[in-house]
Motif scaffolding. Structure first.
Motif, mmCIF file in Angstrom:
data_model
loop_
_atom_site.group_PDB
_atom_site.id
_atom_site.type_symbol
_atom_site.label_atom_id
_atom_site.label_comp_id
_atom_site.label_asym_id
_atom_site.label_seq_id
_atom_site.Cartn_x
_atom_site.Cartn_y
_atom_site.Cartn_z
ATOM 1 N N ASP A 36 0.802 -1.221 0.000
ATOM 2 C CA ASP A 36 0.000 0.000 0.000
ATOM 3 C C ASP A 36 0.838 1.276 0.000
ATOM 4 N N ILE A 40 1.533 3.217 -7.018
ATOM 5 C CA ILE A 40 0.428 2.372 -7.479
ATOM 6 C C ILE A 40 0.708 1.884 -8.898
ATOM 7 N N ARG A 44 -3.846 -1.078 -10.861
ATOM 8 C CA ARG A 44 -4.636 -0.605 -9.717
ATOM 9 C C ARG A 44 -5.089 0.849 -9.901
ATOM 10 N N ARG A 45 -4.754 1.471 -11.002
ATOM 11 C CA ARG A 45 -5.191 2.849 -11.278
ATOM 12 C C ARG A 45 -6.537 2.788 -11.998
ATOM 13 N N THR A 46 -7.599 2.742 -11.229
ATOM 14 C CA THR A 46 -8.924 2.454 -11.781
ATOM 15 C C THR A 46 -9.909 3.616 -11.663
ATOM 16 N N TRP A 47 -9.499 4.728 -11.044
ATOM 17 C CA TRP A 47 -10.437 5.822 -10.799
ATOM 18 C C TRP A 47 -10.514 6.744 -12.006
ATOM 19 N N TYR A 108 1.977 8.767 -8.382
ATOM 20 C CA TYR A 108 1.213 7.630 -7.859
ATOM 21 C C TYR A 108 1.634 7.280 -6.434
ATOM 22 N N GLU A 199 -9.095 0.712 -4.792
ATOM 23 C CA GLU A 199 -9.303 0.740 -6.245
ATOM 24 C C GLU A 199 -10.601 0.067 -6.670
ATOM 25 N N TRP A 270 -5.751 9.649 -2.755
ATOM 26 C CA TRP A 270 -6.772 9.183 -3.684
ATOM 27 C C TRP A 270 -6.375 9.392 -5.138
ATOM 28 N N ARG A 272 -3.629 9.110 -6.472
ATOM 29 C CA ARG A 272 -2.656 8.107 -6.927
ATOM 30 C C ARG A 272 -3.346 6.910 -7.597
ATOM 31 N N TYR A 273 -4.665 6.789 -7.394
ATOM 32 C CA TYR A 273 -5.424 5.731 -8.060
ATOM 33 C C TYR A 273 -6.037 6.214 -9.378
#
Length: 552
Positions: A36, A40, A44-47, A108, A199, A270, A272-273
């Motif tokens: 964590d 990232i 895992r970068r899904t936003w 990230y 994520e 946040w 970073r996602y």
């Protein structure tokens, strides 16, 4: 003396309790690194932009903006003046979120790791501890209001049996039996939420976005129809004038911005996602100011209309719904308060996880990365939030809430430092691998692991505010110079720390202050393996010596 056998057992359990590591991962859990805390990875970068818009809808529609009008009217502002201040709060908060979140969307990395660059590898624990302490209290308070949402829902479902539930607690407890039961029901409902990785939180947040938006506008429509208009409060004029009104306006502006301080400071946690570097901008620049402003305006209108209906000003939406239930037990009231309670329940669940759980979980992970990750940190935070008995701070706030609400005195310089470090000192360039090396080879080791420039900037941005802060808490303010500095505390602390941090790094540049290098996981793992191998050999040598010495 602990026997070698006991040491071996403890070592075995310590390895078993270590945080999980991704399959085929090239990193290791160390005292500076875990899953964590690393940058990232792309998967895992899904936003997306709509997810960040939903984030700010949830952050905007809550009790802080809702009750902003009460704070401003008490300071002597008129309703139109209060609305103007709230719009300013939304715009300034949006800009702070953009600047504080930019490092996360580019590198990230979260605030927790970025702090090591500006404060030093060891010094970075100081802002982390500040955020943890602040979040523990706010988590408890948000959980208490979540319990009130549960109470509203249960009263709507059960009716009189729950309303007339006998209170078995003494007055000194500052909480009744029904509220305490509701509080722990909320805790049970909340417990599964930290199991969802950050994520993958988009769907729960989208559901919350719809529910809380419908709840707020539903209450607005009901109040305007039931009162046949906006009520008398909307026509209230300012009760202060001249210089006093001007200073109160500035104080109200910076106080409300300070209430957003922790959320703005931790934006990188946040961003970073973010799927792309600009995914967060729409939410920050458009959704944030709109929903912070709209929520405050709705809060004024609903409170004004409710005063016409119930004969008193009820600013807190939870207390308003409870008053509705007490005044009428009709099926329509019970149905309306049930759905409104569900909306606020969803909002409180998301706020606890979004504004406190994720960021503070990562902060706690930084304290002990081998054994604490975001999920475990969130559960530790929950336990502490229960242990502090938050109902004592909500039902009998006194001086404590004044202190807590003014915590931006300490957080605003930290926001200035993190923005200054990224934009002015390093121009966005970091030696990312060095953020995970706790020795002299790191570019961010400075002096014994502390960066004197960062601490100096924070002290100069914070110390001049303390006299006014103490006078405000002690209710001895009389409008002198110290009081006026405190009335602009957020702006003072932010800009002084931002400028001083940049100037000190210009006059006294640090080693490898500029330039960048990537976080190459395999190279990083090799470095750690060598370091841990040497440490392991030292421990084996020491253990063998102790064993020989113990022989007769």
């Amino acid at each position: 003396m602990i026997s070698p056998k006991t040491k071996a057992k403890l070592s075995c359990w310590a390895r078993r309790l270590e945080c999980p590591v991704d399959e085929n991962a090239n990193y290791k859990n160390t005292f500076w690194c875990n899953r964590d805390l690393i940058p990232i990875p792309p998967d895992r970068r899904t936003w997306r932009w709509q997810d960040f818009a939903g984030y700010w809808v949830i952050a905007g529609i809550n009790t802080t903006p809702w009750t902003a009008g009460a704070s401003l009217l008490i300071l002597g502002l008129s309703v139109p003046q209060s609305m103007g201040v709230v719009v300013g709060v939304g715009l300034i908060s949006a800009l702070l979120a953009v600047f504080a979140g930019r490092p996360g969307s580019r590198l990230y990395l979260g605030f927790t790791v970025l702090s090591r660059a500006s404060w030093g590898m060891r010094g970075g624990f100081w802002p982390v501890l500040n955020r943890i302490m602040n979040a523990c209290i706010w988590m408890g308070i948000q959980m208490y209001w979540g319990g009130q949402a549960i109470k509203i829902v249960l009263r709507a479902l059960i009716g009189n049996p729950f309303i007339n539930l006998k209170n078995t607690l003494p007055p000194s407890a500052n909480v009744d039996t029904a509220s305490l039961i509701s509080f722990f029901v909320f805790v049970v409902v909340f417990l599964p939420l930290p199991m969802i990785p950050p994520e993958r939180l988009q769907i729960p947040f989208r559901i919350t976005f719809v529910m809380i938006t419908c709840t707020m506008f539903g209450l607005l429509i009901w109040s305007q129809c039931a009162a046949h208009g906006p009520g008398e409060l909307i026509h209230a004029s300012s009760t202060k004038h001249g210089a006093v009104l001007s200073w109160n306006t500035v104080y109200g502006l910076q106080s409300l911005i300070g209430a957003q301080a922790s959320g703005c400071l931790g934006q990188s946690d946040w961003t970073r996602y973010a799927q792309t570097p600009n995914s967060a901008l729409f939410g920050q620049l458009v959704a944030a100011p709109i929903f912070i402003s709209v929520t405050s305006i709705c809060g004024i209108l609903i409170t004004s209309s409710a005063a016409t209906i119930y004969g008193e000003y009820i600013w807190n939406p939870f207390e308003l719904l409870l008053t509705m239930q007490e005044s009428s037990g009709s099926a329509g009231t019970r149905a309306g308060t049930f759905f409104a309670g569900l909306g606020f329940l969803a909002s409180q669940l998301s706020l606890c996880q979004m504004l406190n759980g994720i960021s503070t979980g990562m902060d706690m992970a930084a304290l002990c990365p081998k054994w604490i990750n975001i999920r475990r940190g969130c559960y530790i935070l929950t336990v502490i939030a229960i242990a502090i008995c938050p109902w004592n701070y909500v039902t009998s706030p006194g001086t404590f809430i004044t202190v807590l609400s003014s915590w931006s005195v300490f957080l605003s310089p930290m926001t200035g430092i993190i923005i200054s470090d990224y934009f002015l000192v390093r121009h966005g360039q970091y030696h990312i691998g060095d953020l995970y090396l706790g020795n002299k080879s790191s570019a961010y080791w400075y002096v014994w692991g502390f960066n004197p420039r960062g601490f100096t900037a924070w002290i100069l941005g914070m110390v001049p505010l303390l006299p006014g802060f103490a006078r405000a808490v002690g209710h001895t303010a009389n409008g002198n110079g110290w009081d006026h500095i405190y009335e602009i505390s957020y702006f003072y602390g932010f800009f002084v720390a931002l400028v001083v941090h940049a100037v000190l790094h210009t006059v006294f540049p640090a080693k490898r202050q500029r330039g960048s290098s990537p976080f190459v996981l395999s190279m990083h793992a090799e470095t750690l393996e060598r370091a841990e191998g040497e440490e392991g050999r030292k421990q084996e040598y020491t253990s063998s010596k102790e064993t020989e010495a113990a022989k007769p």
